[in-house]
Design an enzyme around this catalytic site. Structure first.
Site: not given
Length: 191
Positions: A7-8, A11, A84
């Site tokens: 997930h990170e 980004h 988000d």
């Protein structure tokens, strides 16, 4: 932990590849205690008073990057992207209703902000038919940015995997470590 790492990483890769957003300062998959399982923190390169339309569109793309990484890697999605998604939707709505960034509405304010310094309550100043049109435009804008972001992350899957594996092991890395990791094989830069 693996989902959070991807997930990170989603980004972070978009922060790096997109030209109008700020560079990554730190990435962590250690829960913040504020409901976030991790974070990717940019560091502004300059003090900007105004944001461009292209910057705002790319901010939406970055916001969606974590969820998109989950889609690509796990063929499933989690609730981890709720904030988000909310931020991306708010930004898309503001672009259309307040900032005059919709060709259809031109420079007509469809929404006003009251109590700006006390939370910023908003209220629409248009007919129900126009409200429906706004909703459709917000959905279309977010969907378009989702599609572009998904293509970028798919094209940079090798860097996404490498970064997620590194985050899984180290849990927190600096922007410099992130750049060194990407230098092993540079992701494709978008124009």
């Amino acid at each position: 932990k693996k989902i959070t790492a991807y997930h990170e990483a989603g980004h972070a890769i978009l922060f790096h590849v997109l030209p109008d957003v700020d560079p990554v300062h730190m990435i962590s998959i250690i829960p913040t205690g504020l409901g976030a399982a991790g974070y990717t923190m940019p560091l502004p390169e300059k003090d900007e008073m105004f944001l461009t339309k292209s910057h705002m569109l790319q901010d939406i793309m970055v916001s969606l990057g974590g969820r998109i990484a989950e889609e690509i890697v796990f063929n499933d999605i989690t609730t981890g992207a709720s904030n988000d998604i909310e931020q991306a939707t708010k930004l898309a709505r503001a672009m259309i209703t307040r900032y005059g960034m919709s060709e259809d509405f031109d420079m007509v304010a469809m929404e006003t902000v009251t109590n700006q310094y006390l939370g910023g309550d908003t209220s629409l100043a248009c007919s129900p038919a126009t409200q429906k049109d706004i909703d459709e435009k917000v959905v279309a804008l977010v969907k378009k940015q989702h599609g572009v972001s998904k293509k970028i992350l798919a094209e940079n899957r090798e860097a996404l995997d490498r970064l997620a594996a590194h985050l899984y092991e180290k849990e927190t890395i600096t922007g410099d470590e992130f750049m060194q990791l990407l230098d092993e094989k540079e992701p494709e830069k978008e124009d």
